[in-house]
Scaffold this motif. Structure first.
Motif, PDB file in Angstrom:
ATOM      1  N   VAL A   7      10.898  -5.982 -21.132  1.00 29.95           N
ATOM      2  CA  VAL A   7      11.922  -6.067 -20.091  1.00 29.95           C
ATOM      3  C   VAL A   7      12.216  -4.638 -19.667  1.00 29.95           C
ATOM      4  O   VAL A   7      12.541  -3.790 -20.504  1.00 29.95           O
ATOM      5  N   THR A   8      12.102  -4.356 -18.382  1.00 33.78           N
ATOM      6  CA  THR A   8      12.221  -2.972 -17.925  1.00 33.78           C
ATOM      7  C   THR A   8      13.120  -2.847 -16.713  1.00 33.78           C
ATOM      8  O   THR A   8      13.081  -3.688 -15.807  1.00 33.78           O
ATOM      9  N   ILE A   9      13.930  -1.807 -16.700  1.00 33.21           N
ATOM     10  CA  ILE A   9      14.683  -1.445 -15.499  1.00 33.21           C
ATOM     11  C   ILE A   9      13.694  -0.849 -14.505  1.00 33.21           C
ATOM     12  O   ILE A   9      12.823  -0.063 -14.875  1.00 33.21           O
ATOM     13  N   VAL A  10      13.807  -1.204 -13.252  1.00 32.79           N
ATOM     14  CA  VAL A  10      12.797  -0.817 -12.265  1.00 32.79           C
ATOM     15  C   VAL A  10      12.647   0.703 -12.162  1.00 32.79           C
ATOM     16  O   VAL A  10      11.535   1.216 -12.008  1.00 32.79           O
ATOM     17  N   LYS A  63       8.955   5.330 -12.854  1.00 33.20           N
ATOM     18  CA  LYS A  63       8.983   6.764 -13.124  1.00 33.20           C
ATOM     19  C   LYS A  63       7.683   7.176 -13.807  1.00 33.20           C
ATOM     20  O   LYS A  63       7.324   6.667 -14.872  1.00 33.20           O
ATOM     21  N   ASP A  64       6.971   8.068 -13.165  1.00 25.38           N
ATOM     22  CA  ASP A  64       5.676   8.535 -13.671  1.00 25.38           C
ATOM     23  C   ASP A  64       4.712   7.371 -13.900  1.00 25.38           C
ATOM     24  O   ASP A  64       3.809   7.446 -14.752  1.00 25.38           O
ATOM     25  N   ASP A  65       4.920   6.272 -13.145  1.00 21.49           N
ATOM     26  CA  ASP A  65       4.054   5.077 -13.266  1.00 21.49           C
ATOM     27  C   ASP A  65       3.961   4.591 -14.709  1.00 21.49           C
ATOM     28  O   ASP A  65       2.898   4.173 -15.187  1.00 21.49           O
ATOM     29  N   PHE A  66       5.100   4.611 -15.426  1.00 25.12           N
ATOM     30  CA  PHE A  66       5.085   4.256 -16.845  1.00 25.12           C
ATOM     31  C   PHE A  66       4.571   2.835 -17.065  1.00 25.12           C
ATOM     32  O   PHE A  66       3.740   2.592 -17.950  1.00 25.12           O
ATOM     33  N   LEU A  67       5.059   1.872 -16.259  1.00 23.23           N
ATOM     34  CA  LEU A  67       4.656   0.482 -16.470  1.00 23.23           C
ATOM     35  C   LEU A  67       3.164   0.304 -16.182  1.00 23.23           C
ATOM     36  O   LEU A  67       2.464  -0.422 -16.902  1.00 23.23           O
ATOM     37  N   LYS A  90       6.529  -0.074  -5.717  1.00 22.47           N
ATOM     38  CA  LYS A  90       5.341   0.262  -6.512  1.00 22.47           C
ATOM     39  C   LYS A  90       5.172  -0.695  -7.682  1.00 22.47           C
ATOM     40  O   LYS A  90       4.053  -1.008  -8.089  1.00 22.47           O
ATOM     41  N   VAL A  91       6.294  -1.175  -8.216  1.00 24.79           N
ATOM     42  CA  VAL A  91       6.220  -2.043  -9.387  1.00 24.79           C
ATOM     43  C   VAL A  91       5.511  -3.352  -9.061  1.00 24.79           C
ATOM     44  O   VAL A  91       4.910  -3.986  -9.939  1.00 24.79           O
TER      45      VAL A  91
END
Length: 951
Positions: free
Chosen positions: A430-433, A438-442, A471-472
């Motif tokens: 579960v991630t905050i957008v 940020k830095d394409d972490f996902l 981007k997400v």
């Protein structure tokens, strides 16, 4: 002067009245030139020193506090001590100026944390930047000088720097700030624990709200309530040589118990020092003390830090249930089962892709849990990502996964709020957008897995259409599920009405595959029945006049924009304002018309939002709500609008509080002063209502220095016996688990369709009590841009429910005070949907007549000498056609200078003057001829068709 004044006060201690003592001071304390100070001067001096605690008034007699009698003000150290004890006695224990403690503390903070000496002006700037302070003519009230006399600061040629006793006073300010100490108490003990009791907590909340809203005067009433509860009477009432703050037993005993627990922990685990344990709950200290080893103790301590911890997730788990299953007694609603089936197997939409449009409160999160469970069964090697916009929603999803679906804690991770788990270690993230992109972490986390099966769940998916957050949606995924009550920008749009953001969302997530409306939610018993009551009010005559002036400015700007840029607007994406922003950003020249458009639309919207009747109407609705023992949420668009509901306009405009200082807006003051008496009465009624015990408000917005007040406000509003009104700003509308209310009041609205639907969802009763009806009041200014939302959407058919229409009928001779009318369909605003401008029949029009048709299209410019030209990247290209030159001559004479000729879609020729659009004729030339210097192979179009195509 101070040593001599104190010496006189000692000499005549408790013997002279204020007037008599003032006269003695005038005789004994002279100006440098030997002249006498005025009586008014000493009145101000005595008032200041009385506030500081140097002297005091007792039954109209001047006397001293005991500490002032025992200290020598001619000695610098003893004088500093006298000032400190005076502040503690007068400002804190006698409640004469409690908010001044925060002002001194923060003034010292900005100076001691600066890289260089700060001037008074620089201190003001830093207080504004760091703490949002505003100022009036009182400036910063001499705080730097007072801190200098206390030796907390030191004045140098370059400005103020930290003084020799700076570190001492850092601790002292914290110790004597009663409000701050109780704030920390609630942080440590929890918002629902006693002490303090509910009455004291309400006083704390009201003090905080009133102080933060710029109020002055009534804050002492609330301060004294919690001061008396927190500090012993002997401390508050004693006149001693060294005033002390001793807590009442109900606060002292728990503090002693926590201190004893800290000692036991440090004794059992020597590697943990007492400083590490400061601020921990007693229950946490007990858990640490019960640990079998130092590593376990440290893990417990670490998990007690703010935010979500792995320990929290583990505590939610139920080892008695099978993983990835709902409770045996739990059953999905029919609609949830149908939505899951449609997402997987609907023939009309792609499998495992799409967006569910589900009314707030109906259970879309649980539906998504069911979809995730089945998807993982079909794709055992798959990984899942849930993207959310806020930290609050991240916690809610984590808790739902573990408590409802019983996902093993080791299988779930999160990204945000200081955590960066990955898919290599966890099956579900579960991630905050913000953290995801940020830095394409996902993207990196997904690509690091050894599976191609990735399910992306986008909660509140309408929030991810911007250039950054979108981007997400483009990160690798094999399946996607969008969730929102308002995924698209309008209600039930056709393909032609989809915005670029709508198209982007559908392209990345898939089409709408399920729609559960408000009306269906009511029919299914998922949400409460609801009534929307629209309350229209009239602007005051002065406001109406100003509104019309702004509207003329907007219309004038639009006419100029249409003339200059009309040919470009159809080619650009987005709304009308978005198109104008694109033109402005890409232009290398000034765009005054566009600047005017944004300036005057903004000022017009602010005028409507701050219309005076909103206060009176909201006050009346709140009184009715509380009389019925109901709960209400009041919605605003801006924090300053919320503050108007707490502290009256005149208090915030002219006076000072808690380090924040009122500001003055001359234009607003001039407008309001026309109705000064009536406005003052309404604001006075509102502040009096705020003080009343039965009114128990909390507030929720994004501007808190301490965001915990939002969490506490939610908890207290959820408690049926504590708070009955929540004053909120935009942040409350989505992503926050708000307890439902009986009544919602949209006091100020942006007019955004999506936000209106989200707001309705905030008040609806759901779950265990969907039968209790809810009511939403919508306040709007009649015959203004407020009515646009009625034009854009047919709300009765779009969302169902009951719709009633009221007006605010002002009393004779009044423009603010009034009463609510009886509801009537006749009071519904008469607005029509937007219709394109019709092309008129010009057969009977002559050159110079007013033109009512469209004014967008291609254009020809006329220079200051009356010559027609086309402006290109290669410069001006002058047109030589006789017909066009004839038109240019006419425009030049008409406008007394240069201008533009618009060629619209019907080939009608139009120019715009101060009096509006003017018809020039119909285009008759087949091609443009250009001056000789522009012929040849320089790219000039050979025909009119080429000219049109070259744009």
């Amino acid at each position: 002067m101070v040593p001599k004044l104190v010496a006189l006060a000692k000499e005549y201690d408790a013997e002279l009245s204020i007037d008599e003592f003032t006269e003695i001071c005038r005789q004994e304390l002279k100006k440098p030139d030997g002249g006498q100070y005025s009586k008014q001067y000493f009145s101000r001096i005595l008032s200041t020193y009385e506030t500081l605690g140097v002297v005091r008034e007792d039954d109209d007699v001047i006397t001293l506090w005991e500490f002032a009698r025992q200290l020598d003000p001619s000695d610098a150290d003893e004088y500093a001590t006298m000032l400190w004890r005076g502040i503690k006695q007068s400002w804190v224990l006698s409640a004469n100026f409690p908010e001044g403690i925060e002002g001194l503390r923060r003034t010292q903070y900005v100076v001691t944390h600066a890289d260089e000496p700060l001037t008074t002006e620089a201190i003001r700037e830093q207080l504004t930047q760091q703490f949002g302070y505003e100022y009036n003519d009182s400036g910063i009230r001499g705080y730097p000088e007072l801190l200098t006399q206390l030796k907390a600061l030191k004045k140098t040629d370059g400005g103020y720097v930290a003084g020799p006793r700076a570190s001492t006073f850092e601790g002292r300010w914290r110790d004597v700030d009663i409000f701050h100490r109780l704030e920390r108490w609630i942080h440590h003990q929890g918002p629902t624990v006693e002490p303090p009791d509910d009455k004291v907590k309400r006083a704390l909340m009201k003090y905080y709200m009133y102080r933060e809203s710029g109020g002055l005067g009534k804050h002492k009433h609330f301060y004294k309530q919690f001061l008396e509860d927190y500090v012993r009477e002997t401390s508050r009432e004693s006149d001693v040589a060294n005033p002390q703050i001793h807590l009442t037993d109900k606060y002292q005993d728990p503090e002693k118990a926590r201190e004893e627990l800290r000692k036991q922990v440090t004794s059992k685990f020597p590697d943990i020092n007492g400083r590490e344990l400061a601020g921990l709950y007693a229950e946490t200290l007990k858990d640490i003390l019960a640990a079998d080893s130092a590593p376990e103790a440290r893990e417990i301590k670490s998990s007690s830090s703010p935010g979500i911890s792995r320990r929290d997730v583990q505590n939610w788990a139920n080892s008695d249930r099978d993983a990835y299953n709902f409770d045996d007694e739990f059953e999905l609603y029919d609609w949830q089962q149908g939505a899951i089936k449609a997402w997987f197997d609907d023939d009309s939409t792609p499998s495992e892709r799409g967006i569910a449009q589900v009314v707030t409160g109906a259970g879309k999160t649980v539906m998504a849990l069911g979809a995730v469970r089945e998807w993982l069964q079909r794709h055992p090697d798959g990984v899942v990502t849930v993207v959310v916009p806020t930290k609050v929603l991240m916690r809610q999803w984590l808790e739902e996964f573990v408590t409802k679906l019983n996902v093993p804690p080791s299988d779930i991770g999160w990204v945000g709020d200081g955590h960066k788990d990955t898919h290599t270690d966890h099956r579900i993230l579960v991630t905050i957008v913000n953290s995801a992109v940020k830095d394409d972490f996902l993207k990196q986390s997904i690509e690091a897995t050894d599976t191609e099966n990735h399910l992306l769940v986008a909660d509140e998916c309408h929030r991810y259409t911007g250039d950054v957050h979108s981007k997400v949606l483009n990160y690798p995924n094999s399946s996607s599920l969008g969730l929102s009550a308002t995924p698209l920008s309008t209600v039930d749009p056709t393909d032609e009405e989809l915005t670029e953001d709508d198209k982007r969302l559908i392209q990345n997530l898939g089409p709408l595959f399920y729609d559960l409306s408000y009306e269906e939610g009511v029919e299914r018993g998922l949400i409460s029945e609801f009534t929307i009551r629209y309350v229209g009010f009239d602007l005051s005559p002065a406001s109406r006049h100003t509104y019309e002036q702004f509207s003329k400015k907007v219309s004038s700007a639009v006419q100029d924009i249409e003339a200059r840029y009309g040919h470009r607007l159809p080619e650009l994406n987005g709304t009308y304002p978005q198109k104008l922003q694109t033109i402005r950003q890409n232009s290398d020249r000034p765009t005054p018309a566009i600047a005017d458009f944004f300036e005057y639309t903004k000022r017009r919207r602010e005028l409507v939002a701050e219309a005076l009747p909103r206060q009176a109407i909201t006050l009346e609705l709140l009184k009715r709500t509380i009389k019925k023992e109901n709960k209400a949420i009041v919605f605003q668009e801006r924090i300053k609008q919320l503050e108007e509901m707490v502290a009256s306009h005149d208090s915030r405009m002219a006076k000072t509080q808690t380090g924040k200082y009122g500001s003055k807006d001359p234009a607003k003051v001039e407008l309001y002063e026309q109705y000064e008496e009536e406005r003052a009465q309404v604001n006075g009624d509102l502040e009096d209502f705020f003080v009343r015990g039965q009114y128990a408000p909390v507030m929720y917005h994004s501007g808190h220095q301490n965001p915990e007040w939002n969490d506490w406000g939610i908890d207290w509003f959820r408690d049926d016996g504590f708070a009955n009104v929540m004053l909120s700003v935009q942040a409350l509308k989505e992503g926050v688990d708000v307890p439902s209310a009986d009544v919602g009041i949209i006091r100020v609205s942006s007019g955004n369709v999506r936000e209106r639907i989200q707001t309705l969802g905030r008040i609806l009763r759901t779950g265990h009590d969907p039968k209790a009806p809810s009511t939403l009041y919508v306040l709007y200014a009649r015959d203004t841009v407020d009515e646009n939302i009625f034009r854009d959407v047919d709300w009765e058919s779009a969302i169902g429910g009951n719709h009633e229409y009221y007006t605010w009928d002002t009393e004779e001779g009044h423009v603010i005070k009034g009463e609510l009318s009886e509801p009537s369909p006749d009071k519904k605003p008469e607005v029509t949907a937007y219709q394109p401008i019709q092309i008129p029949d010009v057969e009977d029009l002559a050159r110079g007549d007013t033109y009512e048709g469209p004014r967008r299209g291609r254009s020809i410019s006329v220079d200051s000498q009356g010559r027609p030209f086309k402006d290109t990247a290669d410069g001006r290209k002058y047109i030589t056609n006789t017909e066009i030159q004839d038109l240019a001559d006419y425009v030049f004479d008409l406008r007394n200078g240069g201008g533009r000729i618009i060629i619209n879609e019907a080939d009608h020729l139009v120019t715009v003057t101060e009096n509006g659009p003017v018809f020039l004729g119909e285009l008759e030339v087949e091609k443009f001829d250009y001056a000789e210097e522009h012929t040849g192979t320089d790219g000039v179009p050979e025909s009119f068709e080429d000219f049109v195509g070259s744009e």
